[in-house]
Design a protein around this motif. Sequence first.
Motif, PDB file in Angstrom:
ATOM      1  N   PRO A 121       0.839  -1.210   0.000  1.00 52.59           N
ATOM      2  CA  PRO A 121       0.000   0.000   0.000  1.00 52.59           C
ATOM      3  C   PRO A 121       0.870   1.254   0.000  1.00 52.59           C
ATOM      4  N   LEU A 122       0.433   2.245  -0.777  1.00 47.20           N
ATOM      5  CA  LEU A 122       1.088   3.551  -0.837  1.00 47.20           C
ATOM      6  C   LEU A 122       0.035   4.604  -0.537  1.00 47.20           C
ATOM      7  N   HIS A 123       0.238   5.337   0.535  1.00 50.32           N
ATOM      8  CA  HIS A 123      -0.776   6.284   0.998  1.00 50.32           C
ATOM      9  C   HIS A 123      -0.591   7.638   0.339  1.00 50.32           C
ATOM     10  N   ASN A 124      -1.619   8.057  -0.386  1.00 48.02           N
ATOM     11  CA  ASN A 124      -1.679   9.372  -1.000  1.00 48.02           C
ATOM     12  C   ASN A 124      -0.567   9.547  -2.045  1.00 48.02           C
ATOM     13  N   GLY A 125      -0.641  10.646  -2.762  1.00 47.80           N
ATOM     14  CA  GLY A 125       0.379  10.923  -3.749  1.00 47.80           C
ATOM     15  C   GLY A 125       1.740  11.155  -3.142  1.00 47.80           C
ATOM     16  N   ASN A 126       1.763  11.514  -1.862  1.00 52.56           N
ATOM     17  CA  ASN A 126       3.042  11.746  -1.179  1.00 52.56           C
ATOM     18  C   ASN A 126       3.929  10.514  -1.227  1.00 52.56           C
ATOM     19  N   ALA A 127       3.337   9.329  -1.137  1.00 52.74           N
ATOM     20  CA  ALA A 127       4.117   8.088  -1.210  1.00 52.74           C
ATOM     21  C   ALA A 127       4.028   7.440  -2.578  1.00 52.74           C
ATOM     22  N   ALA A 128       2.853   7.525  -3.223  1.00 50.00           N
ATOM     23  CA  ALA A 128       2.645   6.796  -4.481  1.00 50.00           C
ATOM     24  C   ALA A 128       3.419   7.406  -5.638  1.00 50.00           C
ATOM     25  N   TYR A 129       3.360   8.724  -5.795  1.00 45.23           N
ATOM     26  CA  TYR A 129       3.981   9.330  -6.971  1.00 45.23           C
ATOM     27  C   TYR A 129       5.500   9.155  -7.006  1.00 45.23           C
ATOM     28  N   PRO A 130       6.222   9.373  -5.895  1.00 45.46           N
ATOM     29  CA  PRO A 130       7.665   9.121  -5.957  1.00 45.46           C
ATOM     30  C   PRO A 130       7.999   7.678  -6.337  1.00 45.46           C
ATOM     31  N   ALA A 131       7.233   6.708  -5.823  1.00 40.46           N
ATOM     32  CA  ALA A 131       7.489   5.308  -6.160  1.00 40.46           C
ATOM     33  C   ALA A 131       7.206   5.048  -7.644  1.00 40.46           C
ATOM     34  N   MET A 132       6.158   5.640  -8.178  1.00 39.25           N
ATOM     35  CA  MET A 132       5.820   5.454  -9.587  1.00 39.25           C
ATOM     36  C   MET A 132       6.868   6.112 -10.492  1.00 39.25           C
ATOM     37  N   LEU A 133       7.292   7.312 -10.132  1.00 42.93           N
ATOM     38  CA  LEU A 133       8.303   8.014 -10.929  1.00 42.93           C
ATOM     39  C   LEU A 133       9.637   7.279 -10.898  1.00 42.93           C
ATOM     40  N   GLN A 134       9.973   6.709  -9.747  1.00 41.81           N
ATOM     41  CA  GLN A 134      11.207   5.927  -9.661  1.00 41.81           C
ATOM     42  C   GLN A 134      11.134   4.701 -10.565  1.00 41.81           C
ATOM     43  N   ALA A 135       9.987   4.036 -10.584  1.00 42.99           N
ATOM     44  CA  ALA A 135       9.837   2.862 -11.452  1.00 42.99           C
ATOM     45  C   ALA A 135       9.955   3.249 -12.922  1.00 42.99           C
ATOM     46  N   ILE A 136       9.408   4.398 -13.305  1.00 45.36           N
ATOM     47  CA  ILE A 136       9.534   4.860 -14.688  1.00 45.36           C
ATOM     48  C   ILE A 136      11.003   5.122 -15.025  1.00 45.36           C
ATOM     49  N   ASP A 137      11.716   5.769 -14.106  1.00 47.13           N
ATOM     50  CA  ASP A 137      13.126   6.093 -14.354  1.00 47.13           C
ATOM     51  C   ASP A 137      14.010   4.850 -14.421  1.00 47.13           C
ATOM     52  N   GLU A 138      13.599   3.784 -13.731  1.00 49.68           N
ATOM     53  CA  GLU A 138      14.409   2.566 -13.715  1.00 49.68           C
ATOM     54  C   GLU A 138      14.052   1.597 -14.837  1.00 49.68           C
ATOM     55  N   ALA A 139      12.940   1.850 -15.550  1.00 45.21           N
ATOM     56  CA  ALA A 139      12.493   0.921 -16.598  1.00 45.21           C
ATOM     57  C   ALA A 139      13.471   0.911 -17.765  1.00 45.21           C
ATOM     58  N   ARG A 140      13.673  -0.250 -18.361  1.00 40.50           N
ATOM     59  CA  ARG A 140      14.565  -0.409 -19.503  1.00 40.50           C
ATOM     60  C   ARG A 140      13.858  -1.008 -20.726  1.00 40.50           C
ATOM     61  N   HIS A 141      12.632  -1.474 -20.548  1.00 37.64           N
ATOM     62  CA  HIS A 141      11.936  -2.131 -21.649  1.00 37.64           C
ATOM     63  C   HIS A 141      10.617  -1.443 -21.989  1.00 37.64           C
ATOM     64  N   LEU A 142       9.724  -1.303 -21.010  1.00 41.92           N
ATOM     65  CA  LEU A 142       8.411  -0.728 -21.305  1.00 41.92           C
ATOM     66  C   LEU A 142       7.891   0.072 -20.123  1.00 41.92           C
ATOM     67  N   VAL A 143       7.141   1.114 -20.441  1.00 40.76           N
ATOM     68  CA  VAL A 143       6.408   1.918 -19.457  1.00 40.76           C
ATOM     69  C   VAL A 143       5.037   2.176 -20.044  1.00 40.76           C
ATOM     70  N   TYR A 144       4.001   1.583 -19.448  1.00 38.60           N
ATOM     71  CA  TYR A 144       2.629   1.747 -19.921  1.00 38.60           C
ATOM     72  C   TYR A 144       1.804   2.344 -18.790  1.00 38.60           C
ATOM     73  N   LEU A 145       1.211   3.506 -19.044  1.00 37.32           N
ATOM     74  CA  LEU A 145       0.436   4.215 -18.031  1.00 37.32           C
ATOM     75  C   LEU A 145      -0.974   4.485 -18.554  1.00 37.32           C
ATOM     76  N   SER A 146      -1.973   4.084 -17.779  1.00 34.01           N
ATOM     77  CA  SER A 146      -3.371   4.354 -18.083  1.00 34.01           C
ATOM     78  C   SER A 146      -3.994   5.078 -16.899  1.00 34.01           C
ATOM     79  N   THR A 147      -4.702   6.184 -17.169  1.00 39.14           N
ATOM     80  CA  THR A 147      -5.303   6.951 -16.082  1.00 39.14           C
ATOM     81  C   THR A 147      -6.596   7.597 -16.562  1.00 39.14           C
ATOM     82  N   TYR A 148      -7.491   7.835 -15.633  1.00 40.27           N
ATOM     83  CA  TYR A 148      -8.743   8.517 -15.953  1.00 40.27           C
ATOM     84  C   TYR A 148      -8.508  10.026 -16.063  1.00 40.27           C
ATOM     85  N   ILE A 149      -7.837  10.610 -15.057  1.00 46.56           N
ATOM     86  CA  ILE A 149      -7.549  12.048 -15.037  1.00 46.56           C
ATOM     87  C   ILE A 149      -6.046  12.256 -15.120  1.00 46.56           C
TER      88      ILE A 149
END
Length: 476
Positions: A121-149
């Motif tokens: 669990p990642l509470h709020n954008g305070n924890a979720a967004y840094p973890a998501m951005l880190q995963a994007i920066d570490e990706a070497r093959h694919l980054v697929y993002l789907s969002t409503y807003i």
Amino acid sequence: MVDWINPFHIVLFLAIHSLSWLGVVHALLTKQDPRSALGWSATMLFLPLVGPLLYTLFGISRAQSAAQRMLHRIASHDPGYVHPPREPHRQHTIPPEAQLLEKLGHRLTARNLCGGNSITPLHNGNAAYPAMLQAIDEARHLVYLSTYIFSAGEVASSFCRALSRAAARGVDVRLLVDGFGGSFYSLRKPWAELARTPVQVARFLPLRLLPPRLCINLRNHRKVLVCDGVAFTGGMNISDAHVLRGSRNDVQDMHFRCTGPIARQLLRAFMLDWGFACGSYSPLPEMPIVEQGGGSHCRLILDGPDSDTDPLNDLIAGAISGARRSVRIMTPYFLPTSQLMTSLRSAAQRGLDVRVVLPARNNLPYVHWASFRLMPSLLRAGVRIWQQQPPFAHTKLLAVDGYYAQIGSANLDARSLHLNFELNMEVFDEHFHDLLAEHMDKAMQRGTEITLERLARRSLPVRLRDAACWLFSPYL
């Protein structure tokens, strides 16, 4: 004396009323809920010109046939793409009392439960967004993002920069934004700026006049990020509001970091939506192998107008009906279907500890007001309801009996359960259940319990307002 019986007037009158009757026939033959069919039929007959227009904008499920055609076309290329090849259905290491619920999920989704996952669990954008951005920066093959807003602001800018950096280093980067949510909530469209970069951008059912596509109700509400072997899902959009700063406009929410075989299921879900939005099939890309290291058994539930059934509604109702000890629910919008209302009342009447946590302040006041009209019958059955303190809580959680949980994008209302494309995840894991239950318990401790006495003190005008909103709850 003016001759008002004019042939032109007669033809116009017949044409207008013919549209109403055509709409009524369509509603009678396609709507699954008799209340919805009756409501739309009455609207079109009593408002001959306005009614058919409203039905065209909000009532017709154009996406259903289009989505089913896409799935059939994909299946003709690769039958395993829509549903993974079935493995022998085996008993997983979950509590014996959970076996029937596991079988129900398998029957409703045609997907196997997969073990060896870790869900954090990642509470709020305070924890979720840094973890998501880190995963994007570490990706070497694919980054697929789907969002409503994908709302303009600091958060959106950070994601745009991270997506651009990933694409510049040769990563396959794709962004899928809902055609309504991605445009309505922000004047500036940060995702549109990515069109000048190698990032592939697609919109899900964008509204347009020519050729007409006005299906406002049919939205892709799913939230998925896949970065190589790491995935994220939950209820959080891309918006500054999810970063809590002490502002009145802050929005609480939870997102979840997922590793293990479930990440490939999330990749498959993204590719189905991507194919639908783009109108073309592409093979499922390879994903780096991820070691199985977690103790969670998981399964995705994909629901939407492309399905002839209601797997999400039926599975939630089944989980509540089969519960033996406790049911905890947290949702921002609480207008449950009649099946869910019956399941909740029955569970409480059997002596179970049934608790529902709602926000005290809501960004959709008419939905908030309508929910008060439903509360007395639940309270009389023994269901306990709390309102948690601001900021507005957008979190959607279900925890049952100490071992079963659901997380994801779906709210407990008609829009999520019948109209939107939604994605939830089943999690069979005692430790994970306890994490969610603890989060809800803390919200209840800080919140206020709603009682029949408190509802009875509401003034007559307020109760009439609530009832009027409730009357339109199938359309909210």
